[in-house]
Write an enzyme that holds these catalytic residues in place. Structure first.
Site, PDB file in Angstrom:
ATOM      1  N   LYS A 159      39.878  28.417  35.877  1.00  0.00           N
ATOM      2  CA  LYS A 159      39.296  29.767  35.919  1.00  0.00           C
ATOM      3  C   LYS A 159      39.433  30.297  34.502  1.00  0.00           C
ATOM      4  O   LYS A 159      40.394  31.004  34.155  1.00  0.00           O
ATOM      5  CB  LYS A 159      40.012  30.647  36.955  1.00  0.00           C
ATOM      6  CG  LYS A 159      39.246  31.925  37.261  1.00  0.00           C
ATOM      7  CD  LYS A 159      39.744  32.570  38.538  1.00  0.00           C
ATOM      8  CE  LYS A 159      39.162  33.960  38.725  1.00  0.00           C
ATOM      9  NZ  LYS A 159      37.717  34.007  38.879  1.00  0.00           N
TER      10      LYS A 159
HETATM   11  N1  PMP Z   1      33.707  30.528  41.828  1.00  0.00           N
HETATM   12  C1  PMP Z   1      33.759  31.364  40.789  1.00  0.00           C
HETATM   13  C2  PMP Z   1      32.940  31.053  39.575  1.00  0.00           C
HETATM   14  C3  PMP Z   1      34.550  32.520  40.852  1.00  0.00           C
HETATM   15  O1  PMP Z   1      34.602  33.366  39.823  1.00  0.00           O
HETATM   16  C4  PMP Z   1      35.276  32.803  42.027  1.00  0.00           C
HETATM   17  C5  PMP Z   1      36.108  34.046  42.122  1.00  0.00           C
HETATM   18  N2  PMP Z   1      37.386  33.850  41.583  1.00  0.00           N
HETATM   19  C6  PMP Z   1      35.202  31.895  43.094  1.00  0.00           C
HETATM   20  C7  PMP Z   1      34.413  30.764  42.960  1.00  0.00           C
HETATM   21  C8  PMP Z   1      35.994  32.110  44.343  1.00  0.00           C
HETATM   22  O2  PMP Z   1      37.364  31.927  44.096  1.00  0.00           O
HETATM   23  P1  PMP Z   1      38.477  32.683  44.937  1.00  0.00           P
HETATM   24  O3  PMP Z   1      38.130  32.472  46.367  1.00  0.00           O
HETATM   25  O4  PMP Z   1      39.734  31.994  44.548  1.00  0.00           O
HETATM   26  O5  PMP Z   1      38.428  34.101  44.559  1.00  0.00           O
END
Ligand code: PMP
Length: 295
Positions: A159
């Site tokens: 991330k």
């Molecule tokens: N993909 C991307 C590109 C994101 O930014 C997010 C949000 N964090 C997600 C998927 C979903 O991740 P999460 O469920 O951990 O928030």
């Protein structure tokens, strides 16, 4: 919700071990993280005063940094305590939580081996969409031009701030064209995810979702898969090509921000939000509430 710009709000932001007054939580314009994207972050939500899956987010935060060749100088337990402190001090039991880590100002060149690693944690109000009937209308998705990169090209599963460049461009284009968000394909042309959320489809009572091998394996995604299996719904992780979307029935996206949000349209394809989307919305909202301890 306040429409004030984010740098002009009040409250406390945790920075490198201390709570700073919100408006004082600044970094210098010459920071490696800003210029060279040596920056990773998290997005989490607190419900009823407790952060949902805090430790999993802290683990992913540390793993993202490792993929970018730096180490977060706090353990998972220390990060969890700091995040909880920020939620409590800002008196926001239901909020979005944003930890961020970046290389500092010691070196302003591509190589920055010995720069300090800075950490901040901020929280803010971000209401969930509660109106279930409105939610069940579904959102409309564009198909983005940019594709999720090959893991041989970028640290695709981190991330990392740098990976959001194509997300912002794609989301802006989608919004200009009247859509809420956009589906991004991956480098091989398979359906991958949205610009800040993962994606699911249903067919004949089963859930189908892309394999998270070159994009963020969302913590909400994993939770939804687990909740569906607990209900006895089959979940199939597989390669999904865009042409196949015509044969799929429901579609929904998942993410900390979006939670579970049904989709009515993606490019030329139409979906009908139905019983499985509804069940996942209900199960997810029950799951994130802090559990009452038995007396
Ligand atoms: N993909 C991307 C590109 C994101 O930014 C997010 C949000 N964090 C997600 C998927 C979903 O991740 P999460 O469920 O951990 O928030």
């Amino acid at each position: 919700m306040s429409a004030l710009p984010f740098d002009q709000r009040d409250g406390f932001i945790w920075m490198n071990g201390n709570l700073a007054a919100w408006k004082e939580a600044k970094l210098h314009v010459l920071s490696h993280g800003l210029h060279y994207a040596s920056c990773v972050f998290e997005g989490e939500r607190a419900y009823g005063g407790r952060i949902f899956k805090s430790a999993e987010h802290s683990e992913r935060f540390r793993a993202s940094a490792e993929l970018l060749d730096f180490e977060i100088p706090y353990s998972v337990a220390e990060l969890d305590r700091a995040k909880q402190l920020v939620v409590d001090k800002n008196n926001l039991p239901n909020c979005y939580v944003r930890p961020i880590a970046w290389r500092g100002s010691e070196t302003m060149a591509v190589a920055a081996q010995n720069s300090t690693i800075n950490i901040a944690i901020a929280v803010w109000d971000w209401p969930s969409m509660f109106d279930i009937e409105q939610k069940m209308q579904g959102i409309r998705l564009d198909i983005a031009d940019y594709r999720r990169p090959d893991p041989m090209t970028a640290p695709a599963r981190a991330k990392a701030a740098g990976l959001y460049m194509i997300c912002t461009i794609s989301k802006h284009r989608a919004e200009r064209r009247g859509y809420a968000d956009a589906i991004m394909l991956d480098w091989q042309g398979r359906v991958a995810e949205c610009t800040g959320a993962n994606i699911f489809f249903t067919a004949k009572g089963a859930i189908h979702t892309p394999i998270a091998d070159c994009f963020l394996d969302g913590i909400t995604r994993r939770t939804v898969i687990d909740l569906a299996r607990r209900r006895g719904i089959e979940v199939i992780e597989r390669r999904i090509m865009p042409e196949e979307l015509s044969g799929l029935e429901e579609c929904f996206i998942s993410g900390t921000g979006a939670e579970v949000t049904p989709v009515s349209e993606a490019g030329a394809y139409k979906f009908t939000p139905g019983a499985i989307s509804r069940a996942m919305i209900d199960d997810y909202s029950a799951e994130v509430r802090p559990k009452q301890k038995a007396a």
